[in-house]
Design a protein around this motif. Structure first.
Motif, PDB file in Angstrom:
ATOM      1  N   LYS A   6      31.561 130.174 -63.151  1.00  0.00           N
ATOM      2  CA  LYS A   6      31.999 129.788 -61.815  1.00  0.00           C
ATOM      3  C   LYS A   6      31.407 130.731 -60.766  1.00  0.00           C
ATOM      4  N   SER A  55      40.774 122.701 -64.662  1.00  0.00           N
ATOM      5  CA  SER A  55      40.399 123.694 -63.659  1.00  0.00           C
ATOM      6  C   SER A  55      40.850 123.194 -62.295  1.00  0.00           C
ATOM      7  N   LEU A  93      32.621 126.096 -67.256  1.00  0.00           N
ATOM      8  CA  LEU A  93      32.955 126.319 -65.850  1.00  0.00           C
ATOM      9  C   LEU A  93      33.630 127.675 -65.644  1.00  0.00           C
ATOM     10  N   GLU A  94      34.468 128.064 -66.589  1.00  0.00           N
ATOM     11  CA  GLU A  94      35.158 129.346 -66.458  1.00  0.00           C
ATOM     12  C   GLU A  94      34.174 130.515 -66.529  1.00  0.00           C
ATOM     13  N   LEU A 133      30.667 124.546 -57.949  1.00  0.00           N
ATOM     14  CA  LEU A 133      31.260 125.764 -58.510  1.00  0.00           C
ATOM     15  C   LEU A 133      30.268 126.431 -59.460  1.00  0.00           C
ATOM     16  N   TRP A 180      33.047 120.725 -58.965  1.00  0.00           N
ATOM     17  CA  TRP A 180      33.010 121.718 -60.041  1.00  0.00           C
ATOM     18  C   TRP A 180      31.592 121.817 -60.622  1.00  0.00           C
TER      19      TRP A 180
END
Length: 940
Positions: free
Chosen positions: A479, A305, A475-476, A369, A365
């Protein structure tokens, strides 16, 4: 008609009045009861879910010179745009220690947006306990509509290290003031009114008004500053690009006269290291700049990422309470955590800089994030960042062995805390973590170090590759949003399934055992029968665990093991007891479990296997992996404290050390023997114990003398550099004459020529302490002068520690008084200094008396919510082992009731530890004296 009864009119009236009164009383009592059951919204510490912030527009002006009242202040105004999610006639927004301007008698202005009509204000006030600005409206806000709330305010730019505060330093004989921030966990509300909860994410538009000879920084890139004039004063106004959507606790802004070094123009991500001008001129920021780019690239690859921001500013502050803070795009650090000066700083300083940078960048992250929904899952942020910080720093410095050092730095230490009955689970219930002081309590070693340990264990049994793939999809999906721990388990399970890895249960079922109940198991392996059992390990077996667990303190344990040097094998222990015939041994075999301490548990064996392991250590210790040599020592000493094995068995695990040259076993032995010093350095055990350790460490001292060519070279290996420090520290403290002469000689040479310090950077802390302990007033005064004039924070830290080593009580008492004067000891360092003094046997009672007599002052001046108050109580009571000291603790608890703040849990842990120490000393003092006497009798 049926039968009736008759009453006269007067009685009827009296009865009627009584009935009405009774009804009124019932209604009143019901109202009180209802209020108690359902407090007013502003009496709750959690925000209602009726409003959701969209964006803030904040303008602040810090005044870097005191006003007529000798106060440093800031003033500003803020607008927050929010959406009404549910109809309400109430706005609750956090505000703490701000003096809000009144507009027509109200503390705020409200307007509707996009055609919405704003209700008029009915009443506003500041609710101090829950830290709210309360705005009551004359009618309802409409669901789906957007509004804007405007406030104007003045706040104090205090030196209490929280919210918007000031940091001071001296350069060229002149005092300089820095305005900076620390919002985590609940102090953004001290800078401007805001919805100060991690799930209340928004976009921030920041503007700072500041003196013309300063620079302004914030999370996002700045626009070109413009010149403005206010009341005849020429100032700069710096505005910043809007941030990404983020939590309030990640907001940061700084006004300072610092400069920076950075990456060349055109870099994909602008990296800048900000610090005092002289610090950068001396090259103290070069190492951080050199390593930030590679560590950032490592995490981009690890998470698969891209870094989501345009820049990564990192700034070293003279005054900062924590080690560092992961503000998105503007990370703030203590100077010791970011600045490194080759030749002056030690290899430990260098490792600290690399590890802390890695920890904070990992958060960009994991935490920034994607953010935990509420503080009860703080471990998810901090435990994760702690674990992967060792991966990032290992990538930056592959020769250091960082993946091994996590065992020493995090895992072994936190096991001692988690073995207490007054420990706590990693993940708490949301409703149990409400007040700011409850939140601050969570910033402890359980959250950071145990969190790292269990995530490392998980990564090991599903493999690091699968672990990182699960993180990528996590995370995707989330986010710019918030999560709970179950979301992570789900994504890791998806990665496990995709990789075809077989587990005995789902990731969630396995890991919930480790995060939802406190403690960890003791795994006992009987190598005669192959029987394996587990039970909740408690350092004090007599302590009472009154925290229920739905899992009944039973874990799903991944056991790795080898037999007589054979291949590594794995076995899952799913119940309290099981049998594995492969673990039964033949006559000449030995078994070793928990290879490289990848699992978060301790191991015990039957007596025959213990004897075989001890024999192997005595004959060919290198046949056992180095981490497991450390583990055998640590497990044995802790099992002895828990009365599982004998104390003499634990002491026997140190007998091979006169042949050991590796750092990890020596450091682990030193830590465990430190406990014996704490318990016995005021008793007759002390002499024979000193003699034994002197005998064991002398070969190590001579070894390093030889490989460094009589102390003229620095060992090449990172861990050898650490072990050289061990050798000198233990040799000097146990009276090896050659060592004492060496360190005092080096120190005298420095005193004779203060501008030329030839003491090796790695050895400074040990040499300074040894020389000051052996010396008197002259040595102490010299060190104090060098401390006050130190331009490198890590050098000042070494001297600050060494000053506590003196044997002169009056100097220690004076040093304690210095801790109340921020001109002498910075507030950020006061806790450490008091604990250092308490670690000195002469200083311990002085420090305890000092803390008790000054608790009110420390609590009020240094902040009851400070993260370091728990460490203060823990540090000054480590030696407690008598009934008298236990009663003193109980009296102290009674005396400071209501003034415990974030130290409440620590005090309970200290009480438990003291009880355990009392029992242990009573049972073991004679045995320990006899063992050390026997082992050293040949030396007499």
């Amino acid at each position: 008609m049926g039968k009736g009864f008759f009453i006269n009119k007067t009685v009827a009236i009296i009865c009627g009045v009584a009935a009405i009164g009774a009804v009124a009383t019932i209604i009143a009592l019901f109202a009180v009861y209802t209020q108690e059951k359902s407090p007013a919204p502003w009496q709750s510490y959690r925000l209602p879910d009726s409003l959701s912030p969209v964006s803030y527009n904040v303008t602040l002006r810090p005044h870097l010179e005191p006003n007529a009242d000798k106060l440093y202040i800031f003033n500003g105004h803020s607008s927050v745009v929010f959406t009404c999610v549910k109809e309400t006639d109430l706005i609750l927004i956090h505000s703490n220690e701000l003096n809000l301007t009144l507009f027509d008698g109200f503390h705020a202005k409200l307007k509707g947006l996009n055609g919405a009509t704003a209700p008029s204000l009915k009443k506003t006030w500041l609710e101090v306990p829950t830290q709210y600005l309360v705005v009551q409206l004359s009618s309802l806000l409409q669901a789906g509509s957007m509004y804007e709330l405007f406030t104007e305010f003045v706040g104090e730019l205090t030196d209490n290290l929280g919210g918007f505060y000031r940091s001071e330093y001296i350069e060229d004989g002149e005092k300089r003031v820095v305005a900076t921030t620390q919002m985590q966990p609940t102090d953004a509300r001290k800078a401007f009114p805001c919805f100060d909860e991690p799930a209340m994410k928004a976009v921030f538009h920041m503007t700072l008004i500041h003196p013309q000879d300063t620079v302004a920084l914030s999370n996002a890139m700045n626009f070109e500053p413009i010149n403005i004039t206010i009341e005849g004063q020429k100032l700069l106004q710096t505005s910043f690009e809007p941030t990404e959507i983020m939590s309030t606790y990640l907001l940061a802004f700084v006004v300072c006269d610092f400069t920076y070094i950075g990456t060349k123009p055109g870099a994909e991500v602008l990296i800048r290291i900000w610090a005092r001008k002289k610090a950068l001129e001396e090259g103290q920021g070069n190492y951080a700049l050199e390593k930030t780019g590679p560590i950032l690239a490592f995490f981009e690859n690890y998470y698969n990422s891209s870094y989501p921001l345009k820049k990564s500013d990192q700034i070293a502050l003279p005054d900062f309470n924590a080690g560092a803070m992961e503000n998105w795009g503007l990370i703030t650090y203590r100077e010791t955590a970011l600045l490194y000066n080759p030749g002056v700083s030690s290899n430990g300083d260098k490792e600290w800089v690399a590890t802390v940078i890695s920890h904070e960048l990992a958060h960009m992250w994991f935490g920034n994030l994607v953010t935990m929904r509420w503080w009860n899952d703080l471990w998810l942020n901090e435990g994760f960042a702690t674990y992967v910080s060792y991966l990032g720093s290992n990538n930056a410095e592959p020769k250091w062995g960082m993946k091994d050092l996590i065992v020493l730095n995090e895992i072994i230490g936190v096991m001692a805390v988690d073995a207490l009955a007054y420990s706590h689970p990693l993940s708490s219930n949301e409703e149990d973590i409400l007040k700011p002081e409850h939140i601050s309590e969570l910033f402890d070693s359980i959250t950071y170090s145990k969190g790292a340990a269990v995530l490392r264990m998980l990564s090991e049994f599903i493999t690091e590759t699968v672990f990182s793939k699960g993180l990528h999809t996590y995370l995707e999906e989330f986010k710019y949003s918030n999560t709970v721990y179950k979301d992570l388990w789900r994504h890791l399970q998806m990665a496990v399934d995709k990789a075809g890895i077989s587990l005995p249960e789902s990731v969630e079922v396995i890991m919930n055992r480790w995060i939802l109940q406190m403690g960890f198991p003791l795994v006992t392996i009987n190598t005669q029968t192959g029987t394996i059992t587990q039970k909740h390990f408690l350092l004090d077996p007599n302590s009472v665990v009154d925290r229920p667990s739905e899992f009944m303190y039973e874990w799903i344990v991944p056991i790795t093991w080898i037999k007589t040097g054979g291949p590594e094998q794995q076995y899952w222990l799913l119940t309290k007891e099981a049998t594995n015939s492969n673990m039964s041994l033949g006559a000449d075999e030995w078994l070793l479990a928990n290879i490289n301490m990848r699992g978060f548990y301790r191991v015990n064996y039957d007596s025959e296997n213990w004897e075989r392991l001890l024999a192997k250590l005595s004959s060919k210790h290198k046949d056992i992996p180095v981490i497991n040599r450390a583990q055998i020592i640590d497990d044995a000493f802790n099992l002895a404290r828990a009365k599982v094995v004998s104390t003499t068995l634990a002491l026997r695990t140190t007998k091979f050390l006169n042949k050991e040259k590796e750092y990890m076993p020596w450091k682990t032995a030193s830590r465990n023997l430190d406990y014996f010093f704490l318990m016995f350095d005021r008793s007759e055990v002390y002499g024979p114990m000193q003699a034994y350790i002197k005998k064991q460490v002398t070969p190590l001292f001579q070894y390093f003398k030889n490989i460094t060519l009589n102390w003229t070279k620095i060992p090449e290996n990172h861990m050898d550099q650490y072990n050289q420090v061990n050798a000198i520290s233990l040799a000097c403290s146990t009276g090896v004459k050659e060592c004492v002469a060496l360190t005092t000689g080096w120190f005298k040479d420095w005193m004779a020529n203060p501008s030329k310090n030839n003491i090796s950077a790695n050895l400074k802390s040990t040499v300074y302490c040894s020389a000051i302990a052996a010396g008197g007033v002259a040595e102490w005064e010299f060190a104090w002068g060098m401390y006050k004039n130190a331009t490198l924070a890590s050098e000042a830290d070494k001297l600050m520690y060494a000053l506590s080593c003196t044997k002169e009580p009056w100097l220690l008492n004076r040093y304690l008084q210095y801790c109340l004067d921020p001109e002498k000891i910075r507030k950020q360092d006061a806790t450490h200094t008091i604990v250092y003094i308490a670690s000195n046997p002469i200083g311990q009672p002085l420090a305890w008396d000092f803390v008790r007599s000054n608790w009110g002052l420390l609590f009020n001046e240094y902040g009851g919510g400070s993260f370091s108050f728990g460490r203060l109580i823990d540090g000054v009571t480590k030696r407690f082992s008598t009934e008298f000291e236990y009663k003193q603790l109980l009296q102290f608890k009674q005396d400071i009731a209501g003034q415990l703040g974030s130290a409440a849990m620590s005090l309970e842990q200290v009480l438990e530890r003291t009880r355990a120490n009392m029992n242990w000393v009573a049972e073991n003092q004679n045995k320990v004296l006899e063992w050390f006497t026997t082992e050293t009798s040949s030396l007499v």
